[in-house]
Design an enzyme around this catalytic site. Structure first.
Site, PDB file in Angstrom:
ATOM      1  N   MET A  38       0.850  -1.190   0.000  1.00  0.00           N
ATOM      2  CA  MET A  38       0.000   0.000   0.000  1.00  0.00           C
ATOM      3  C   MET A  38       0.886   1.241   0.000  1.00  0.00           C
ATOM      4  O   MET A  38       1.976   1.234   0.575  1.00  0.00           O
ATOM      5  CB  MET A  38      -0.931  -0.013   1.218  1.00  0.00           C
ATOM      6  CG  MET A  38      -2.135  -0.931   0.997  1.00  0.00           C
ATOM      7  SD  MET A  38      -3.162  -1.131   2.444  1.00  0.00           S
ATOM      8  CE  MET A  38      -4.095   0.382   2.397  1.00  0.00           C
TER       9      MET A  38
ATOM     10  N   GLN B 169      -5.974  -7.816  -6.055  1.00  0.00           N
ATOM     11  CA  GLN B 169      -6.139  -8.811  -4.982  1.00  0.00           C
ATOM     12  C   GLN B 169      -7.602  -8.976  -4.569  1.00  0.00           C
ATOM     13  O   GLN B 169      -7.969 -10.006  -4.011  1.00  0.00           O
ATOM     14  CB  GLN B 169      -5.264  -8.456  -3.776  1.00  0.00           C
ATOM     15  CG  GLN B 169      -5.722  -7.265  -2.941  1.00  0.00           C
ATOM     16  CD  GLN B 169      -5.381  -5.914  -3.570  1.00  0.00           C
ATOM     17  OE1 GLN B 169      -4.665  -5.842  -4.559  1.00  0.00           O
ATOM     18  NE2 GLN B 169      -5.898  -4.830  -3.000  1.00  0.00           N
TER      19      GLN B 169
ATOM     20  N   ASP C 157      -7.539  -2.429 -11.252  1.00  0.00           N
ATOM     21  CA  ASP C 157      -6.888  -1.889 -10.051  1.00  0.00           C
ATOM     22  C   ASP C 157      -7.303  -2.741  -8.858  1.00  0.00           C
ATOM     23  O   ASP C 157      -8.379  -3.341  -8.858  1.00  0.00           O
ATOM     24  CB  ASP C 157      -7.287  -0.418  -9.828  1.00  0.00           C
ATOM     25  CG  ASP C 157      -6.342   0.283  -8.849  1.00  0.00           C
ATOM     26  OD1 ASP C 157      -5.201  -0.195  -8.668  1.00  0.00           O
ATOM     27  OD2 ASP C 157      -6.738   1.311  -8.262  1.00  0.00           O
ATOM     28  N   GLU C 158      -6.457  -2.802  -7.832  1.00  0.00           N
ATOM     29  CA  GLU C 158      -6.709  -3.606  -6.622  1.00  0.00           C
ATOM     30  C   GLU C 158      -7.007  -5.056  -7.008  1.00  0.00           C
ATOM     31  O   GLU C 158      -8.015  -5.638  -6.600  1.00  0.00           O
ATOM     32  CB  GLU C 158      -7.885  -3.018  -5.812  1.00  0.00           C
ATOM     33  CG  GLU C 158      -7.705  -1.571  -5.396  1.00  0.00           C
ATOM     34  CD  GLU C 158      -6.838  -1.360  -4.155  1.00  0.00           C
ATOM     35  OE1 GLU C 158      -6.095  -2.304  -3.768  1.00  0.00           O
ATOM     36  OE2 GLU C 158      -6.880  -0.258  -3.606  1.00  0.00           O
TER      37      GLU C 158
ATOM     38  N   CYS D   2       9.294  -1.500   5.761  1.00  0.00           N
ATOM     39  CA  CYS D   2      10.341  -2.375   5.233  1.00  0.00           C
ATOM     40  C   CYS D   2      10.310  -3.689   6.022  1.00  0.00           C
ATOM     41  O   CYS D   2       9.597  -3.804   7.018  1.00  0.00           O
ATOM     42  CB  CYS D   2      11.701  -1.701   5.342  1.00  0.00           C
ATOM     43  SG  CYS D   2      12.308  -1.609   7.031  1.00  0.00           S
TER      44      CYS D   2
ATOM     45  N   CYS E 230       9.100   3.370   3.946  1.00  0.00           N
ATOM     46  CA  CYS E 230       8.783   2.827   5.265  1.00  0.00           C
ATOM     47  C   CYS E 230       8.514   3.991   6.219  1.00  0.00           C
ATOM     48  O   CYS E 230       9.359   4.869   6.374  1.00  0.00           O
ATOM     49  CB  CYS E 230       9.928   1.966   5.784  1.00  0.00           C
ATOM     50  SG  CYS E 230       9.698   1.439   7.495  1.00  0.00           S
TER      51      CYS E 230
ATOM     52  N   SER F 243       2.547   2.456  -2.443  1.00  0.00           N
ATOM     53  CA  SER F 243       3.742   2.393  -3.291  1.00  0.00           C
ATOM     54  C   SER F 243       3.542   3.071  -4.646  1.00  0.00           C
ATOM     55  O   SER F 243       4.489   3.193  -5.424  1.00  0.00           O
ATOM     56  CB  SER F 243       4.178   0.931  -3.478  1.00  0.00           C
ATOM     57  OG  SER F 243       3.179   0.197  -4.144  1.00  0.00           O
ATOM     58  N   GLY F 244       2.313   3.497  -4.943  1.00  0.00           N
ATOM     59  CA  GLY F 244       2.074   4.204  -6.198  1.00  0.00           C
ATOM     60  C   GLY F 244       1.512   3.319  -7.307  1.00  0.00           C
ATOM     61  O   GLY F 244       1.633   3.654  -8.492  1.00  0.00           O
ATOM     62  N   LYS F 245       0.862   2.226  -6.938  1.00  0.00           N
ATOM     63  CA  LYS F 245       0.304   1.309  -7.938  1.00  0.00           C
ATOM     64  C   LYS F 245      -0.796   1.974  -8.761  1.00  0.00           C
ATOM     65  O   LYS F 245      -0.809   1.888  -9.987  1.00  0.00           O
ATOM     66  CB  LYS F 245      -0.251   0.045  -7.263  1.00  0.00           C
ATOM     67  CG  LYS F 245       0.779  -0.737  -6.471  1.00  0.00           C
ATOM     68  CD  LYS F 245       0.184  -1.968  -5.838  1.00  0.00           C
ATOM     69  CE  LYS F 245      -0.904  -1.684  -4.843  1.00  0.00           C
ATOM     70  NZ  LYS F 245      -0.474  -0.896  -3.673  1.00  0.00           N
TER      71      LYS F 245
HETATM   72  P1  ADP Z   1      -1.182   2.616  -4.038  1.00  0.00           P
HETATM   73  O1  ADP Z   1      -2.197   2.493  -5.120  1.00  0.00           O
HETATM   74  O2  ADP Z   1       0.017   1.744  -4.250  1.00  0.00           O
HETATM   75  O3  ADP Z   1      -1.754   2.386  -2.656  1.00  0.00           O
HETATM   76  P2  ADP Z   1      -1.225   5.425  -4.721  1.00  0.00           P
HETATM   77  O4  ADP Z   1      -0.876   5.457  -6.170  1.00  0.00           O
HETATM   78  O5  ADP Z   1      -2.669   5.606  -4.363  1.00  0.00           O
HETATM   79  O6  ADP Z   1      -0.603   4.122  -4.048  1.00  0.00           O
HETATM   80  O7  ADP Z   1      -0.440   6.589  -3.952  1.00  0.00           O
HETATM   81  C1  ADP Z   1       0.954   6.789  -4.053  1.00  0.00           C
HETATM   82  C2  ADP Z   1       1.265   8.135  -3.421  1.00  0.00           C
HETATM   83  O8  ADP Z   1       1.078   8.065  -2.019  1.00  0.00           O
HETATM   84  C3  ADP Z   1       2.692   8.608  -3.549  1.00  0.00           C
HETATM   85  O9  ADP Z   1       2.951   9.211  -4.785  1.00  0.00           O
HETATM   86  C4  ADP Z   1       2.781   9.634  -2.418  1.00  0.00           C
HETATM   87  O10 ADP Z   1       2.322  10.880  -2.862  1.00  0.00           O
HETATM   88  C5  ADP Z   1       1.787   9.121  -1.390  1.00  0.00           C
HETATM   89  N1  ADP Z   1       2.381   8.584  -0.153  1.00  0.00           N
HETATM   90  C6  ADP Z   1       1.926   8.828   1.105  1.00  0.00           C
HETATM   91  N2  ADP Z   1       2.646   8.141   2.017  1.00  0.00           N
HETATM   92  C7  ADP Z   1       3.586   7.442   1.344  1.00  0.00           C
HETATM   93  C8  ADP Z   1       4.645   6.535   1.733  1.00  0.00           C
HETATM   94  N3  ADP Z   1       4.852   6.203   3.012  1.00  0.00           N
HETATM   95  N4  ADP Z   1       5.411   6.007   0.760  1.00  0.00           N
HETATM   96  C9  ADP Z   1       5.205   6.351  -0.536  1.00  0.00           C
HETATM   97  N5  ADP Z   1       4.239   7.175  -0.964  1.00  0.00           N
HETATM   98  C10 ADP Z   1       3.423   7.724  -0.044  1.00  0.00           C
HETATM   99 MG    MG Z   2      -4.181   1.859  -5.165  1.00  0.00          MG
HETATM  100 ZN    ZN Z   3      11.761   0.413   8.058  1.00  0.00          ZN
END
Ligand code: ADP
Ligand code: MG
Ligand code: ZN
Length: 192
Positions: free
Chosen positions: A12, A86, A83-84, A185, A140, A14-16
């Protein structure tokens, strides 16, 4: 010609979703046609779109199952995106293969690991047949290193504690107990 599979995985935050949107926007600029699918059981994101935490958003189509998307197979789209991943059941694998055979490219974004740090089988099956795999990392929240895992925390007597590994895999915030997720991490991740 068979379609290609792009798998975008990570914890979660990570920018997916951001990456899925970026890839779809590029394809749309190239005048490709396609659809983004999200599943109705995911109540966290409201409305007919996918939205990243960075604020970007695109129109999506909500379906009740992966098989539900097959009614669009005959539209001969250039691409479809899930998207999502899982949250889609095991039949996502079969559905992705059908789109691919039909000549439609498939973008799949999903979690690599559940909160117990066990792989999501339906996501990993798609990784196994993907033409491109992107492992995104979050930051992390404890130490600032790259995060590949998702920590589930439960509020107990005023304290946020690691969730028990015996808890159900899918537990959406606000159901009965208070739940929070954060990217961590390997060293900072804790199994309760
Ligand atoms: P996912 O779909 O993987 O949950 P999103 O694409 O919705 O992720 O969001 C990614 C964005 O979340 C990053 O570009 C950043 O702006 C924000 N963000 C907030 N907290 C964090 C974190 N701990 N690590 C990385 N990105 C984060
Ligand atoms: Mg997402
Ligand atoms: Zn850590």
């Amino acid at each position: 010609m068979n379609g290609k599979i792009e798998a975008v995985i990570g914890p979660m935050y990570s920018g997916k979703t951001e990456e899925l949107i970026r890839r779809v926007v590029r394809r749309n600029i190239a005048r490709q046609h396609g659809m983004i699918f999200k599943i109705s059981s995911d109540k966290r994101t409201k409305g007919e779109n996918v939205t990243s935490r960075a604020g970007t958003s695109l129109i999506a189509t909500t379906v009740d199952s992966a098989k539900d998307t097959l009614k669009f197979l005959g539209e001969n789209m250039d691409y479809v995106a899930f998207d999502e991943a899982q949250f889609f059941c095991e039949d996502l694998f079969e559905v992705v293969n059908l789109f691919v055979k039909h000549g439609t490219d498939v973008i799949v974004a999903g979690l690599n690991l559940d909160f117990r740090s066990e792989p999501f089988d339906n996501v990993m099956k798609i990784v196994a047949i993907a033409d491109e795999i992107v492992l995104l990392k979050a930051v992390c929240v404890v130490c600032g290193e790259d995060a590949t895992r998702t920590q589930r925390l439960i509020l107990k007597e005023g304290q946020w504690l690691p969730a028990s590994l015996n808890d159900p895999i899918f537990k959406v915030e606000g159901e009965d107990v208070q739940i929070r997720y954060e990217p961590r991490c390997k060293d900072c991740w804790r199994g309760g």
